[in-house]
Write a protein that holds these residues in place. Structure first.
Motif, short mmCIF file in Angstrom:
data_model
loop_
_atom_site.label_atom_id
_atom_site.label_comp_id
_atom_site.label_asym_id
_atom_site.label_seq_id
_atom_site.Cartn_x
_atom_site.Cartn_y
_atom_site.Cartn_z
N LEU A 111 0.82 -1.23 0.00
CA LEU A 111 0.00 0.00 0.00
C LEU A 111 0.84 1.27 0.00
CD1 LEU A 111 -2.93 1.21 0.35
CD2 LEU A 111 -2.55 1.11 2.81
N GLU A 112 1.88 1.29 0.83
CA GLU A 112 2.61 2.55 1.02
C GLU A 112 3.45 3.01 -0.18
OE1 GLU A 112 4.43 4.56 4.83
OE2 GLU A 112 5.87 3.13 4.08
N PRO A 113 4.07 2.09 -0.94
CA PRO A 113 4.98 2.57 -2.00
C PRO A 113 4.35 3.53 -3.02
CG PRO A 113 5.41 0.27 -1.56
CD PRO A 113 4.18 0.61 -0.78
N GLY A 114 3.12 3.30 -3.44
CA GLY A 114 2.49 4.21 -4.40
C GLY A 114 2.31 5.60 -3.80
N ILE A 120 3.92 10.57 -10.89
CA ILE A 120 2.69 10.76 -10.10
C ILE A 120 1.61 9.80 -10.59
CG2 ILE A 120 0.84 12.42 -9.55
CD1 ILE A 120 3.00 14.62 -9.67
N ALA A 121 1.50 9.65 -11.91
CA ALA A 121 0.48 8.75 -12.46
C ALA A 121 0.75 7.30 -12.06
CB ALA A 121 0.45 8.89 -13.98
N GLU A 122 2.01 6.91 -12.07
CA GLU A 122 2.35 5.53 -11.72
C GLU A 122 2.10 5.27 -10.22
OE1 GLU A 122 2.69 2.81 -13.04
OE2 GLU A 122 3.92 1.54 -11.74
N GLY A 123 2.48 6.22 -9.38
CA GLY A 123 2.22 6.08 -7.94
C GLY A 123 0.73 5.99 -7.66
N THR A 124 -0.04 6.82 -8.36
CA THR A 124 -1.49 6.83 -8.17
C THR A 124 -2.09 5.50 -8.63
OG1 THR A 124 -1.48 9.22 -8.52
CG2 THR A 124 -3.61 8.12 -8.73
N ARG A 125 -1.60 5.00 -9.77
CA ARG A 125 -2.10 3.71 -10.28
C ARG A 125 -1.82 2.60 -9.26
NH1 ARG A 125 -0.63 -0.79 -11.77
NH2 ARG A 125 1.59 -0.34 -11.52
N MET A 126 -0.60 2.58 -8.73
CA MET A 126 -0.23 1.55 -7.74
C MET A 126 -1.14 1.63 -6.52
SD MET A 126 3.88 2.10 -7.97
CE MET A 126 4.29 1.30 -6.43
N TYR A 127 -1.35 2.87 -6.06
CA TYR A 127 -2.17 3.05 -4.85
C TYR A 127 -3.63 2.68 -5.11
CZ TYR A 127 -4.41 5.40 -0.89
OH TYR A 127 -5.17 5.67 0.22
N HIS A 128 -4.15 3.09 -6.25
CA HIS A 128 -5.56 2.81 -6.55
C HIS A 128 -5.82 1.31 -6.73
CE1 HIS A 128 -6.73 7.17 -7.75
NE2 HIS A 128 -6.52 7.02 -6.47
N GLU A 129 -4.83 0.60 -7.22
CA GLU A 129 -4.98 -0.86 -7.30
C GLU A 129 -5.18 -1.42 -5.89
OE1 GLU A 129 -2.08 -2.98 -9.79
OE2 GLU A 129 -2.18 -4.59 -8.29
N CYS A 130 -4.43 -0.87 -4.93
CA CYS A 130 -4.58 -1.31 -3.53
C CYS A 130 -5.94 -0.91 -2.98
CB CYS A 130 -3.48 -0.70 -2.67
SG CYS A 130 -1.87 -1.35 -3.05
N LEU A 131 -6.42 0.27 -3.35
CA LEU A 131 -7.73 0.70 -2.83
C LEU A 131 -8.85 -0.18 -3.35
CD1 LEU A 131 -7.74 4.59 -2.50
CD2 LEU A 131 -6.86 2.83 -0.96
N PHE A 156 4.04 11.31 -3.01
CA PHE A 156 4.42 12.30 -2.00
C PHE A 156 5.76 12.97 -2.35
CE2 PHE A 156 6.75 13.21 2.00
CZ PHE A 156 5.91 14.16 2.55
N TYR A 157 6.77 12.15 -2.66
CA TYR A 157 8.08 12.74 -2.94
C TYR A 157 8.09 13.55 -4.23
CZ TYR A 157 9.94 10.51 1.17
OH TYR A 157 10.16 10.15 2.48
N GLU A 158 7.25 13.18 -5.17
CA GLU A 158 7.17 13.95 -6.42
C GLU A 158 6.50 15.30 -6.16
OE1 GLU A 158 8.97 12.35 -8.55
OE2 GLU A 158 8.81 14.00 -9.98
#
Ligand code: GSH
Length: 197
Positions: free
Chosen positions: A101-104, A124-135, A109-111
């Motif tokens: 969950l946290e890596p996305g 940002i798009a890749e981090g969001t995609r990773m996070y949304h998959e978790c959601l 955040f860092y970007e």
């Protein structure tokens, strides 16, 4: 025990657990603006020079999740019994929160911390995609229930909700109402608020 922390850091995870449990622990504020976390004295407590770290007698424990889980075992009611299936699910969500969950969220955040002109929209798009998959996974898990494991609030909820709350500041939870409602339940707990005071 002493918890070296900062109220704007991942230290709020074990701090939330402390507030839920009533365990006696001194909170030592680490002045990150003054780079106290990189001082020689602090590096003796935490070899990576980050917060939080717990000192319990002659033991030091770092990693916010490890500290949270360690503290949860000291009191009844915040972790399922060892050896039960619920304990297996509890480990699953605790490890998932940090590793999956946290890596996305961290990526975004860092970007976003960079000046606007230097931000890479693809990151940002890749981090969001990773996070949304978790959601999506979290939505399926939490729909129709109050907390992640059994019927009771546990340290696994603390670890997951702390990250969802952080992502919420970056507006990453929009479109996931079940997760937003779950996080709101956690954030409404008095201990959550005390952990940020
Ligand atoms: N995986 C570690 C991460 C700790 C961490 O990166 N803490 C941040 C604050 S949230 C920090 O101290 N950053 C300062 C730095 O990197 O210099 C944990 O969960 O404890």
């Amino acid at each position: 025990m002493q918890l070296y922390s900062n109220k704007f850091s991942r230290g709020t995870r074990p701090r939330w657990l402390l507030e839920e449990s009533g365990l006696a622990c001194e909170i030592v504020n680490v002045d990150m603006a003054a780079r106290e976390h990189k001082s020689e004295a602090y590096l003796k407590l935490h070899p990576h020079g980050v917060v939080p770290v717990l000192v319990d007698g002659d033991t030091r424990i770092f990693e916010s999740a490890a500290i949270t889980l360690y503290l949860a075992d000291k009191v009844p009611g915040l972790a399922p019994e060892i050896g039960t299936r619920a304990r297996g699910e509890y480990y699953q969500w605790a490890v998932w929160s940090m590793v999956t969950l946290e890596p996305g969220v961290t990526k975004v955040f860092y970007e976003l911390r960079k000046p606007e002109a230097e931000r890479d929209a693809a990151v940002i798009a890749e981090g969001t995609r990773m996070y949304h998959e978790c959601l999506r996974v979290l939505t399926d898990a939490i729909e129709g229930r109050e907390w992640l494991v059994g019927d009771t609030f546990s340290a696994a909820d603390i670890l997951v909700i702390a990250i969802v709350a952080w992502a919420g500041v970056m507006k990453l939870n929009e479109g996931f109402p079940v997760v937003e409602a779950y996080a709101a339940r956690g954030k409404a707990r008095p201990a959550f608020l005390r952990a940020r005071s």
